[in-house]
Design a protein around this motif. Structure first.
Motif, mmCIF file in Angstrom:
data_model
loop_
_atom_site.group_PDB
_atom_site.id
_atom_site.type_symbol
_atom_site.label_atom_id
_atom_site.label_comp_id
_atom_site.label_asym_id
_atom_site.label_seq_id
_atom_site.Cartn_x
_atom_site.Cartn_y
_atom_site.Cartn_z
ATOM 1 N N HIS A 98 -31.928 17.255 -25.128
ATOM 2 C CA HIS A 98 -32.041 16.686 -26.471
ATOM 3 C C HIS A 98 -32.977 17.499 -27.359
ATOM 4 O O HIS A 98 -34.056 17.891 -26.920
ATOM 5 C CB HIS A 98 -32.593 15.257 -26.404
ATOM 6 N N ASP A 99 -32.534 17.688 -28.571
ATOM 7 C CA ASP A 99 -33.374 18.304 -29.596
ATOM 8 C C ASP A 99 -33.846 17.177 -30.521
ATOM 9 O O ASP A 99 -33.186 16.813 -31.477
ATOM 10 C CB ASP A 99 -32.546 19.340 -30.368
ATOM 11 N N LEU A 100 -35.010 16.627 -30.194
ATOM 12 C CA LEU A 100 -35.453 15.404 -30.868
ATOM 13 C C LEU A 100 -35.803 15.619 -32.336
ATOM 14 O O LEU A 100 -35.532 14.778 -33.179
ATOM 15 C CB LEU A 100 -36.687 14.827 -30.159
ATOM 16 N N ASN A 102 -34.865 18.241 -34.165
ATOM 17 C CA ASN A 102 -33.844 19.025 -34.879
ATOM 18 C C ASN A 102 -34.329 20.394 -35.346
ATOM 19 O O ASN A 102 -33.937 20.857 -36.397
ATOM 20 C CB ASN A 102 -33.341 18.202 -36.077
ATOM 21 N N ASP A 103 -35.171 21.018 -34.513
ATOM 22 C CA ASP A 103 -35.626 22.360 -34.870
ATOM 23 C C ASP A 103 -34.906 23.421 -34.042
ATOM 24 O O ASP A 103 -35.253 24.603 -34.095
ATOM 25 C CB ASP A 103 -37.140 22.485 -34.669
ATOM 26 N N GLY A 104 -33.916 22.995 -33.261
ATOM 27 C CA GLY A 104 -33.161 23.944 -32.453
ATOM 28 C C GLY A 104 -33.718 24.099 -31.045
ATOM 29 O O GLY A 104 -33.056 24.628 -30.167
ATOM 30 N N GLY A 105 -34.934 23.645 -30.812
ATOM 31 C CA GLY A 105 -35.522 23.678 -29.467
ATOM 32 C C GLY A 105 -35.206 22.384 -28.744
ATOM 33 O O GLY A 105 -35.124 21.325 -29.357
ATOM 34 N N LEU A 106 -35.012 22.480 -27.431
ATOM 35 C CA LEU A 106 -34.618 21.292 -26.654
ATOM 36 C C LEU A 106 -35.851 20.729 -25.957
ATOM 37 O O LEU A 106 -36.341 21.299 -24.991
ATOM 38 C CB LEU A 106 -33.549 21.692 -25.641
ATOM 39 N N GLU A 107 -36.368 19.624 -26.493
ATOM 40 C CA GLU A 107 -37.632 19.083 -25.956
ATOM 41 C C GLU A 107 -37.442 18.282 -24.688
ATOM 42 O O GLU A 107 -38.288 18.280 -23.812
ATOM 43 C CB GLU A 107 -38.310 18.140 -26.953
ATOM 44 N N VAL A 108 -36.356 17.523 -24.652
ATOM 45 C CA VAL A 108 -36.214 16.570 -23.554
ATOM 46 C C VAL A 108 -35.025 16.952 -22.688
ATOM 47 O O VAL A 108 -33.909 17.087 -23.184
ATOM 48 C CB VAL A 108 -36.038 15.141 -24.096
ATOM 49 N N ILE A 109 -35.291 17.142 -21.420
ATOM 50 C CA ILE A 109 -34.236 17.485 -20.484
ATOM 51 C C ILE A 109 -34.121 16.362 -19.459
ATOM 52 O O ILE A 109 -35.107 16.021 -18.803
ATOM 53 C CB ILE A 109 -34.561 18.799 -19.733
ATOM 54 N N LEU A 110 -32.950 15.766 -19.371
ATOM 55 C CA LEU A 110 -32.720 14.723 -18.384
ATOM 56 C C LEU A 110 -31.812 15.301 -17.315
ATOM 57 O O LEU A 110 -30.719 15.778 -17.616
ATOM 58 C CB LEU A 110 -32.046 13.511 -19.017
ATOM 59 N N SER A 111 -32.288 15.252 -16.093
ATOM 60 C CA SER A 111 -31.527 15.942 -15.063
ATOM 61 C C SER A 111 -31.800 15.338 -13.694
ATOM 62 O O SER A 111 -32.915 14.907 -13.404
ATOM 63 C CB SER A 111 -31.947 17.415 -15.086
ATOM 64 N N SER A 112 -30.767 15.291 -12.875
ATOM 65 C CA SER A 112 -30.967 14.956 -11.471
ATOM 66 C C SER A 112 -30.945 16.269 -10.698
ATOM 67 O O SER A 112 -31.298 17.309 -11.249
ATOM 68 C CB SER A 112 -29.870 13.991 -11.013
ATOM 69 N N ASP A 113 -30.513 16.234 -9.466
ATOM 70 C CA ASP A 113 -30.490 17.444 -8.643
ATOM 71 C C ASP A 113 -29.236 18.249 -8.967
ATOM 72 O O ASP A 113 -28.282 18.273 -8.203
ATOM 73 C CB ASP A 113 -30.517 17.013 -7.169
ATOM 74 N N VAL A 114 -29.229 18.932 -10.123
ATOM 75 C CA VAL A 114 -27.996 19.609 -10.551
ATOM 76 C C VAL A 114 -27.627 20.804 -9.679
ATOM 77 O O VAL A 114 -26.463 21.186 -9.615
ATOM 78 C CB VAL A 114 -28.026 20.093 -12.028
ATOM 79 N N ASP A 115 -28.621 21.407 -9.010
ATOM 80 C CA ASP A 115 -28.258 22.586 -8.210
ATOM 81 C C ASP A 115 -28.034 22.243 -6.732
ATOM 82 O O ASP A 115 -27.877 23.134 -5.893
ATOM 83 C CB ASP A 115 -29.273 23.720 -8.384
ATOM 84 N N ASN A 116 -28.020 20.925 -6.449
ATOM 85 C CA ASN A 116 -27.623 20.454 -5.113
ATOM 86 C C ASN A 116 -28.425 21.058 -3.966
ATOM 87 O O ASN A 116 -27.864 21.401 -2.922
ATOM 88 C CB ASN A 116 -26.123 20.724 -4.902
ATOM 89 N N ASP A 117 -29.728 21.193 -4.172
ATOM 90 C CA ASP A 117 -30.554 21.686 -3.066
ATOM 91 C C ASP A 117 -31.354 20.554 -2.436
ATOM 92 O O ASP A 117 -32.241 20.783 -1.616
ATOM 93 C CB ASP A 117 -31.485 22.825 -3.530
ATOM 94 N N GLY A 118 -31.035 19.304 -2.839
ATOM 95 C CA GLY A 118 -31.678 18.154 -2.214
ATOM 96 C C GLY A 118 -32.936 17.679 -2.936
ATOM 97 O O GLY A 118 -33.511 16.663 -2.553
ATOM 98 N N ARG A 119 -33.371 18.411 -3.957
ATOM 99 C CA ARG A 119 -34.564 17.998 -4.704
ATOM 100 C C ARG A 119 -34.268 17.991 -6.195
ATOM 101 O O ARG A 119 -33.657 18.933 -6.713
ATOM 102 C CB ARG A 119 -35.723 18.981 -4.469
ATOM 103 N N ALA A 120 -34.701 16.946 -6.877
ATOM 104 C CA ALA A 120 -34.611 16.927 -8.340
ATOM 105 C C ALA A 120 -35.969 17.348 -8.865
ATOM 106 O O ALA A 120 -36.948 16.617 -8.715
ATOM 107 C CB ALA A 120 -34.257 15.532 -8.830
#
Ligand SMILES: [Ca+2]
Ligand SMILES: [Ca+2]
Length: 140
Positions: A98-100, A102-120
């Motif tokens: 999310h770019d809260l 609106n300056d083009g930078g992404l401040e908030v990243i919501l993520s689980s274990d996207v690379d599937n290595d067992g750790r988020a």
């Protein structure tokens, strides 16, 4: 809704994906496949996507990513980039950036274990941020 579909395949059967390809969709209709120019621009995206280990054996397409941006305030710059990791029609897991302000930078990243290595962890968030940034570059 427009989205980029990303498919990785392990065609050589080595236990890791060796090819990534891209298709542009609108409302679940294929608009076009990626051109060589798109592929060049998505090089770094591909690298990060391969680290997510979300791939198919052989030439399957069940496992894929749908990535798209949203701009609810319609001010011309996207506020949110969403990543849906699919297994066929089902979303297996998701992430968002999310770019809260609106300056083009992404401040908030919501993520689980996207690379599937067992750790988020921070690494997953870094991968999501990187893919979101690279995806937004395409629209410029
Ligand atoms: Ca921002
Ligand atoms: Ca992880």
């Amino acid at each position: 809704m427009r989205y980029l579909k990303v498919i990785a395949q392990d065609r050589s059967g080595q236990g890791a994906a060796d090819i990534v390809y891209f298709e542009f969709y609108e409302d679940d209709q294929l608009q076009r496949k990626a051109t060589e120019a798109d592929r060049q621009r998505l090089k770094s995206f591909s690298k990060t996507y391969l680290k997510c280990a979300w791939y198919n054996r052989g030439e399957g397409e069940d496992r894929h990513l749908r990535i798209f941006s949203q701009n609810p305030s319609a001010d011309g710059t996207p506020e949110t980039v969403r990543l849906h990791f699919h297994e066929g029609p089902t979303i297996n897991y998701k992430a968002a950036a999310h770019d809260l302000d609106n300056d083009g930078g992404l401040e908030v990243i919501l993520s689980s274990d996207v690379d599937n290595d067992g750790r988020a962890d921070r690494t997953d968030r870094r991968r999501v941020a990187s893919m979101a940034r690279e995806f937004l570059k395409l629209g410029r």
